[in-house]
Design a protein around this motif. Structure first.
Motif, PDB file in Angstrom:
ATOM      1  N   PHE A 106       0.785  -1.231   0.000  1.00 27.66           N
ATOM      2  CA  PHE A 106       0.000   0.000   0.000  1.00 27.66           C
ATOM      3  C   PHE A 106       0.819   1.284   0.000  1.00 27.66           C
ATOM      4  N   GLY A 107       0.262   2.262  -0.722  1.00 25.22           N
ATOM      5  CA  GLY A 107       0.781   3.614  -0.731  1.00 25.22           C
ATOM      6  C   GLY A 107      -0.355   4.589  -0.490  1.00 25.22           C
ATOM      7  N   ASP A 108      -0.025   5.863  -0.401  1.00 24.92           N
ATOM      8  CA  ASP A 108      -0.999   6.919  -0.156  1.00 24.92           C
ATOM      9  C   ASP A 108      -1.128   7.800  -1.396  1.00 24.92           C
ATOM     10  N   GLY A 109      -2.312   8.358  -1.608  1.00 22.92           N
ATOM     11  CA  GLY A 109      -2.480   9.238  -2.755  1.00 22.92           C
ATOM     12  C   GLY A 109      -3.915   9.670  -2.925  1.00 22.92           C
ATOM     13  N   ALA A 110      -4.133  10.504  -3.934  1.00 17.46           N
ATOM     14  CA  ALA A 110      -5.481  10.993  -4.246  1.00 17.46           C
ATOM     15  C   ALA A 110      -5.587  11.252  -5.737  1.00 17.46           C
ATOM     16  N   GLY A 111      -6.763  10.978  -6.278  1.00 15.15           N
ATOM     17  CA  GLY A 111      -7.061  11.296  -7.668  1.00 15.15           C
ATOM     18  C   GLY A 111      -8.444  11.916  -7.737  1.00 15.15           C
ATOM     19  N   ALA A 112      -8.662  12.780  -8.732  1.00 14.81           N
ATOM     20  CA  ALA A 112      -9.929  13.505  -8.801  1.00 14.81           C
ATOM     21  C   ALA A 112     -10.354  13.722 -10.245  1.00 14.81           C
ATOM     22  N   VAL A 113     -11.661  13.837 -10.436  1.00 14.67           N
ATOM     23  CA  VAL A 113     -12.205  14.235 -11.732  1.00 14.67           C
ATOM     24  C   VAL A 113     -13.278  15.289 -11.504  1.00 14.67           C
ATOM     25  N   VAL A 114     -13.419  16.165 -12.482  1.00 15.51           N
ATOM     26  CA  VAL A 114     -14.540  17.099 -12.517  1.00 15.51           C
ATOM     27  C   VAL A 114     -15.528  16.568 -13.541  1.00 15.51           C
ATOM     28  N   LEU A 115     -16.758  16.422 -13.117  1.00 12.27           N
ATOM     29  CA  LEU A 115     -17.816  15.874 -13.948  1.00 12.27           C
ATOM     30  C   LEU A 115     -18.767  16.992 -14.339  1.00 12.27           C
ATOM     31  N   GLY A 116     -19.123  17.044 -15.619  1.00  8.92           N
ATOM     32  CA  GLY A 116     -20.031  18.093 -16.059  1.00  8.92           C
ATOM     33  C   GLY A 116     -20.505  17.870 -17.478  1.00  8.92           C
ATOM     34  N   PRO A 117     -21.219  18.837 -18.048  1.00  4.98           N
ATOM     35  CA  PRO A 117     -21.769  18.691 -19.402  1.00  4.98           C
ATOM     36  C   PRO A 117     -20.659  18.471 -20.424  1.00  4.98           C
ATOM     37  N   GLY A 118     -20.876  17.546 -21.335  1.00  4.21           N
ATOM     38  CA  GLY A 118     -19.880  17.283 -22.370  1.00  4.21           C
ATOM     39  C   GLY A 118     -18.709  16.516 -21.792  1.00  4.21           C
ATOM     40  N   GLY A 119     -17.553  17.071 -21.909  1.00  4.91           N
ATOM     41  CA  GLY A 119     -16.376  16.461 -21.302  1.00  4.91           C
ATOM     42  C   GLY A 119     -15.535  15.682 -22.287  1.00  4.91           C
ATOM     43  N   ARG A 120     -14.262  15.484 -21.918  1.00  9.07           N
ATOM     44  CA  ARG A 120     -13.316  14.757 -22.771  1.00  9.07           C
ATOM     45  C   ARG A 120     -13.665  13.279 -22.860  1.00  9.07           C
ATOM     46  N   GLN A 121     -14.238  12.746 -21.772  1.00  8.19           N
ATOM     47  CA  GLN A 121     -14.596  11.331 -21.745  1.00  8.19           C
ATOM     48  C   GLN A 121     -16.026  11.204 -21.234  1.00  8.19           C
ATOM     49  N   ARG A 122     -16.947  10.785 -22.111  1.00 13.07           N
ATOM     50  CA  ARG A 122     -18.363  10.701 -21.764  1.00 13.07           C
ATOM     51  C   ARG A 122     -18.663   9.406 -21.020  1.00 13.07           C
ATOM     52  N   LEU A 123     -19.489   9.510 -19.998  1.00 12.50           N
ATOM     53  CA  LEU A 123     -19.929   8.317 -19.273  1.00 12.50           C
ATOM     54  C   LEU A 123     -20.968   7.574 -20.097  1.00 12.50           C
ATOM     55  N   LEU A 124     -20.710   6.285 -20.343  1.00 15.85           N
ATOM     56  CA  LEU A 124     -21.639   5.463 -21.106  1.00 15.85           C
ATOM     57  C   LEU A 124     -22.449   4.525 -20.228  1.00 15.85           C
ATOM     58  N   SER A 125     -21.790   3.845 -19.298  1.00 13.64           N
ATOM     59  CA  SER A 125     -22.476   2.831 -18.508  1.00 13.64           C
ATOM     60  C   SER A 125     -21.702   2.553 -17.229  1.00 13.64           C
ATOM     61  N   THR A 126     -22.438   2.155 -16.201  1.00 11.42           N
ATOM     62  CA  THR A 126     -21.832   1.824 -14.917  1.00 11.42           C
ATOM     63  C   THR A 126     -22.503   0.582 -14.348  1.00 11.42           C
ATOM     64  N   ARG A 127     -21.733  -0.264 -13.710  1.00 15.04           N
ATOM     65  CA  ARG A 127     -22.300  -1.403 -12.990  1.00 15.04           C
ATOM     66  C   ARG A 127     -21.666  -1.467 -11.609  1.00 15.04           C
ATOM     67  N   LEU A 128     -22.502  -1.506 -10.582  1.00 13.52           N
ATOM     68  CA  LEU A 128     -22.059  -1.556  -9.186  1.00 13.52           C
ATOM     69  C   LEU A 128     -22.609  -2.821  -8.534  1.00 13.52           C
TER      70      LEU A 128
END
Length: 334
Positions: free
Chosen positions: A166-188
């Motif tokens: 294990f290591g430590d860290g953080a990653g983030a995204v800004v979600l909004g209209p349009g965007g460089r990468q569009r969300l298509l589908s999610t499964r949880l």
């Protein structure tokens, strides 16, 4: 199990960001700490080094740094955010939510909704899906989704099987209209019958912290490595295969694979089983180790900034962790 198509309005990732502490723990340092040779650590995990937070750094500090990078790339300010979701299983404290600390440090508006999600290493996938669905039903345009963990604070120096990972860290995204990468589908999905494979048994309402629990080391992270490997082989790999099939994605289609960075050798097995070429699998595990809920967004940020994703390419995020839990997300670039 929940499967969601893109929420109305086709939101996407406007910006990504990541942060890891400056303190490097290489395999030589780790060998001295836990008594395992450098060669054995590399052979079993493919990890060469990881980053650990300084004593004065907490999860919110890492989250804020990653968030600022994502906001800068997205070209918006914290005051524009309607929602901040932090995925973490190592919060600054049991209360308040770490997301509220992050919101204050960023200077978000007083009306910004901020809360935490704890699905352990799957947390970012869960948080991203929640944020997407919430934006679809509100007047807010932008959400900040962060995965951040400081696992070095909950590792037992006597448990060589987990501490090396294990290591430590953080990653983030800004979600909004349009965007460089569009969300298509999610499964949880979650599998509560396997909940004992990963966890921190002490310190909660079932086993409050006492002198006895501290002596027994119940405040430390514990994991059944063999059981987790079996879970990945029997649940996660078939789950990914079915998810791709349900979304009409052929095996020969260009897919950038961003898996949870659990263990380098496990990732090699997953790539082989799924038939995804190693050059299409984004990895950060060699340099950063397993950063918990941060591993997928950290790796996504690296991929997004690499210039290797062309318009029309698909990006598959695959997270798995304690619970046990699994979160899969399909994005399309451009």
């Amino acid at each position: 199990m929940i499967t969601c198509g893109a929420a109305q309005g086709a939101r996407g990732v406007l910006g990504t960001g990541a942060y890891v502490p400056s303190r490097v723990i290489d395999n030589k340092d780790m060998s001295s700490l836990v008594g395992v040779s450098e060669e054995a650590i590399l052979r079993k995990t493919a990890i060469r080094e990881r980053r650990w937070a300084k004593p004065e750094e907490a999860t919110s500090d890492l989250a804020v740094a990653a968030a600022r990078a994502a906001l800068e790339q997205a070209g918006i300010g914290a005051a524009d955010l309607g929602l901040i979701v932090v995925a973490t299983s190592t919060p600054d404290s049991p209360q308040p939510a770490t997301a509220c600390v992050v919101a204050d440090e960023l200077g978000a508006g007083h009306g910004t909704a901020a809360f935490d999600v704890n699905s352990v290493c799957s947390g970012f996938a869960f948080a991203l899906s929640i944020a997407d669905r919430m934006l679809a039903g509100t007047s807010a345009e932008y959400a900040l989704v962060i995965g951040a963990d400081v696992y070095s604070r909950i590792l037992s120096p006597t448990d060589r099987r987990t501490t090396v990972l294990f290591g430590d860290g953080a990653g983030a995204v800004v979600l909004g209209p349009g965007g460089r990468q569009r969300l298509l589908s999610t499964r949880l999905a979650s599998f509560g019958t396997a909940r004992d494979l990963i966890g921190v048994p002490g310190g909660g309402s079932r086993m409050p912290a006492t002198q006895e629990t501290l002596r027994e080391g119940r405040q430390y992270f514990a994991m059944d490595g063999r059981g987790v490997t079996e879970f990945v082989e029997t649940r996660v790999v078939p789950g990914i295969e079915q998810f791709l099939a349900d979304n009409g994605v052929r095996r020969d289609r260009t897919v950038h694979f961003v898996p949870h960075q659990a263990n380098g050798r496990l990732l090699e097995t997953m790539s082989r089983r799924l038939g995804i070429p190693s050059e299409r699998m984004a990895t950060t595990v060699t340099r950063y180790g397993n950063t918990g809920a941060a591993s997928v967004p950290i790796t996504l940020d690296q991929l997004a900034r690499s210039g290797t994703v062309a318009d029309g390419d698909l990006v598959l995020l695959a997270a798995f962790g304690g619970g046990m839990s699994m979160g899969l997300t399909l994005l399309r670039a451009g």
